[in-house]
Write a protein that holds these residues in place. Structure first.
Motif, short mmCIF file in Angstrom:
data_model
loop_
_atom_site.label_atom_id
_atom_site.label_comp_id
_atom_site.label_asym_id
_atom_site.label_seq_id
_atom_site.Cartn_x
_atom_site.Cartn_y
_atom_site.Cartn_z
N GLY A 5 47.55 -52.64 -80.24
CA GLY A 5 46.10 -52.49 -80.34
C GLY A 5 45.65 -51.29 -81.14
N VAL A 6 46.41 -50.89 -82.15
CA VAL A 6 46.00 -49.76 -82.99
C VAL A 6 44.82 -50.21 -83.86
N PRO A 7 43.70 -49.50 -83.82
CA PRO A 7 42.53 -49.90 -84.63
C PRO A 7 42.87 -49.96 -86.13
N LYS A 8 42.24 -50.89 -86.83
CA LYS A 8 42.52 -51.08 -88.26
C LYS A 8 42.19 -49.84 -89.07
N GLU A 9 41.16 -49.09 -88.62
CA GLU A 9 40.74 -47.91 -89.41
C GLU A 9 41.70 -46.73 -89.27
N VAL A 10 42.64 -46.80 -88.34
CA VAL A 10 43.59 -45.71 -88.14
C VAL A 10 44.70 -45.81 -89.18
N LYS A 11 44.78 -44.83 -90.04
CA LYS A 11 45.81 -44.77 -91.09
C LYS A 11 46.77 -43.62 -90.79
N PHE A 12 47.86 -43.58 -91.54
CA PHE A 12 48.80 -42.47 -91.35
C PHE A 12 48.16 -41.16 -91.79
N GLN A 13 48.23 -40.17 -90.92
CA GLN A 13 47.79 -38.81 -91.23
C GLN A 13 48.79 -37.84 -90.65
N THR A 14 49.01 -36.74 -91.34
CA THR A 14 49.84 -35.69 -90.78
C THR A 14 49.10 -35.02 -89.65
N LYS A 15 49.80 -34.27 -88.84
CA LYS A 15 49.15 -33.56 -87.73
C LYS A 15 48.10 -32.57 -88.24
N PRO A 16 48.39 -31.78 -89.29
CA PRO A 16 47.33 -30.90 -89.81
C PRO A 16 46.10 -31.66 -90.29
N GLN A 17 46.29 -32.85 -90.88
CA GLN A 17 45.14 -33.64 -91.32
C GLN A 17 44.31 -34.11 -90.13
N ILE A 18 44.99 -34.53 -89.06
CA ILE A 18 44.28 -34.93 -87.84
C ILE A 18 43.49 -33.74 -87.30
N ALA A 19 44.13 -32.57 -87.27
CA ALA A 19 43.45 -31.38 -86.74
C ALA A 19 42.21 -31.03 -87.55
N LEU A 20 42.27 -31.16 -88.88
CA LEU A 20 41.11 -30.87 -89.71
C LEU A 20 39.96 -31.84 -89.40
N GLU A 21 40.29 -33.11 -89.16
CA GLU A 21 39.25 -34.07 -88.79
C GLU A 21 38.61 -33.70 -87.45
N GLN A 22 39.43 -33.27 -86.51
CA GLN A 22 38.90 -32.85 -85.21
C GLN A 22 37.99 -31.64 -85.35
N ILE A 23 38.39 -30.69 -86.18
CA ILE A 23 37.57 -29.49 -86.40
C ILE A 23 36.26 -29.88 -87.08
N GLY A 24 36.33 -30.78 -88.07
CA GLY A 24 35.12 -31.24 -88.73
C GLY A 24 34.18 -31.95 -87.77
N ALA A 25 34.74 -32.74 -86.86
CA ALA A 25 33.92 -33.44 -85.87
C ALA A 25 33.25 -32.46 -84.92
N ALA A 26 33.96 -31.39 -84.55
CA ALA A 26 33.38 -30.36 -83.68
C ALA A 26 32.22 -29.67 -84.38
N GLN A 27 32.38 -29.37 -85.66
CA GLN A 27 31.29 -28.78 -86.42
C GLN A 27 30.08 -29.71 -86.46
N ALA A 28 30.34 -30.98 -86.74
CA ALA A 28 29.25 -31.95 -86.84
C ALA A 28 28.51 -32.13 -85.51
N ALA A 29 29.25 -31.96 -84.40
CA ALA A 29 28.65 -32.12 -83.07
C ALA A 29 27.91 -30.88 -82.61
N GLY A 30 27.96 -29.81 -83.40
CA GLY A 30 27.25 -28.59 -83.04
C GLY A 30 27.92 -27.77 -81.94
N VAL A 31 29.26 -27.92 -81.80
CA VAL A 31 29.99 -27.14 -80.81
C VAL A 31 29.93 -25.66 -81.19
N ALA A 32 29.81 -24.79 -80.18
CA ALA A 32 29.79 -23.35 -80.43
C ALA A 32 30.98 -22.96 -81.30
#
Length: 459
Positions: free
Chosen positions: A165-192
């Motif tokens: 059941g892996v979503p189609k939009e999930v592609k291979f990413q390195t761990k640092p790439q995943i971390a950058l997406e998480q950081i970007g999402a935190a910025q977009a969400a207005g986290v302190a």
């Protein structure tokens, strides 16, 4: 009873992110089960202790909630984050801690399982690995984003992806790439906004550090001893003035016969006066201290190919305990140049909080106990564990100084005729539910912790 009322308010707040009303009871029950002092916290034991008189029906309900139900992990974790953040102190210095944790597994069918480095075991082995971003302050920390690392062999295997059941939009990413997406999402969400902390698995990548610079974030991240830097007063030189013949130089170049130093080599050039013993926090039995030095440097990664502009200066923090033959740890940091050494050390060492979080999540909240194989179940179970952890963390922060074991509830009594599903005395088919053996959580260079308080149940 006050704690129970607070829990009900918390659950009501989280359940607003679930969508359908019929998910609310199961979500609350599953979370409450994760806070019970029972040894195993996979779906069946949770069902048996939550509703001993109707184990089969409760098992089916909880299994559907965690393995099949389409609610958003991102939305729920956002509400956990907001609930806890208010208790961490809105005027505090915040930190965004990047890390990953492994889950040893047998077989090849659980989503994302592959032979890879597992921090829990300290070696390469069959396991799943999840990347997380945690929000922390001096008072506590909680994961606010959580994602399974999908190895490339899995990302390219359409048959296994579909089965898990892996979503189609999930592609291979390195761990640092995943971390950058998480950081970007935190910025977009207005986290302190916090100072980004990470170990050398992330900090070694110059491109990753430069991406943080582009995001406007300060960081203090680990690097390996072979990382090359220019000491103060050295480095590439500016392009020469235009000659009458030939194309003008546009890149900063290394001067002949000059090379940068590894951070280990630079550490050995420092004088005894540049080293200081620093205490950074209270340990289990005594204050933690070691010997440190900090100098200003420029990163030298691949600058022999020429740079359009010199890299900015940053701090290099080095730890060299007096009883060791050579330095043991190194960090690159973009904190202000006048940051006191003790503050720099405390910032670098703040990453210990995520180690403690993983320890408590695995040992007390069953993070490593999920026995399903699917993508959705893996993430839903982790979200529920973090939700349970978030409530008790917020309660602990609210009532500083109380004994954490004083509210531990008693385990619900099971019916005398109850037997676990699949035992020799109960021939229930196991075909519908896939199970892997999940090993007990280990400790990877972590501080021992006391148990957190457990929610009182209404009689």
């Amino acid at each position: 009873m006050a704690k129970l009322a607070e829990y009900e308010r918390y659950m009501k707040y989280l359940c607003e992110a679930l969508g359908h009303q019929d998910r609310h009871v199961g979500f609350s029950d599953y979370s409450r089960g994760l806070m019970l002092p029972i040894e195993r916290k996979s779906v069946e034991p949770l069902a048996a202790h939550i509703d001993p008189g109707h184990v089969s029906a409760k098992h089916q309900s909880l299994h559907h909630l965690v393995a099949d139900s389409e609610w958003s992990d991102v939305a729920v974790l956002g509400r956990v984050r907001d609930w806890v953040m208010a208790k961490l102190g809105r005027k505090s210095q915040f930190y965004w801690i990047v890390d990953d944790t492994g889950f040893p597994k047998k077989g090849t069918h659980s989503v994302g399982v592959a032979r890879q480095y597992c921090g829990q075991l300290g070696k390469q082995d069959n396991c799943q690995v999840a990347v997380s971003l945690s929000l922390a302050s001096e008072r506590g920390s909680v994961p606010i984003d959580w994602r399974l690392y999908l190895p490339e062999v899995w990302a390219k295997d359409q048959r296994r992806r579909k089965k898990a059941g892996v979503p189609k939009e999930v592609k291979f990413q390195t761990k640092p790439q995943i971390a950058l997406e998480q950081i970007g999402a935190a910025q977009a969400a207005g986290v302190a906004v916090g100072i980004v902390l990470a170990d050398a698995g992330y900090g070694n990548e110059t491109a990753w550090r430069e991406a943080l610079d582009e995001m406007g974030l300060e960081y203090c991240v680990g690097v390996q001893s072979v990382t090359t830097v220019w000491a103060a007063g050295t480095g590439p030189v500016a392009p020469k003035a235009k000659n009458k013949i030939g194309r003008p130089q546009t890149r900063w170049q290394r001067v002949a016969d000059t090379t940068p130093l590894s951070v280990k080599g630079l550490a050995k050039t420092l004088t005894p006066q540049q080293w200081r013993t620093v205490q950074w926090r209270e340990g289990t039995n005594e204050k933690l201290s070691s010997r440190f030095a900090a100098v200003r440097v420029r990163a030298a990664h691949r600058d022999e190919e020429g740079l359009r502009a010199p890299r900015a200066e940053q701090g290099l923090l080095i730890e060299w305990p007096v009883d060791q033959a050579e330095p043991t740890k190194y960090w690159l940091a973009t904190l202000p140049a006048d940051t006191p050494l003790v503050d720099l050390v405390k910032t670098a060492k703040m990453r210990w909080r995520i180690e403690r979080d993983y320890q408590e999540l695995k040992q007390e909240f069953g993070l490593s106990h999920y026995e399903g194989r699917g993508w959705r179940g893996f993430h839903h179970h982790a979200t529920l564990c973090i939700a349970a952890y978030g409530f008790l963390l917020a309660d602990r922060l609210k009532h500083r100084g109380f004994k954490k074991n004083s509210t531990r509830s008693k385990t619900a009594t099971l019916p005398q005729d109850y037997t676990p599903r699949g035992s020799p005395t109960q021939a229930t088919s196991r075909a519908r539910f896939h199970r892997d053996v999940a090993l007990s959580a280990g400790v990877r260079d972590r501080q021992p912790t006391r148990s957190m308080s457990i929610l009182q149940r209404r009689e």
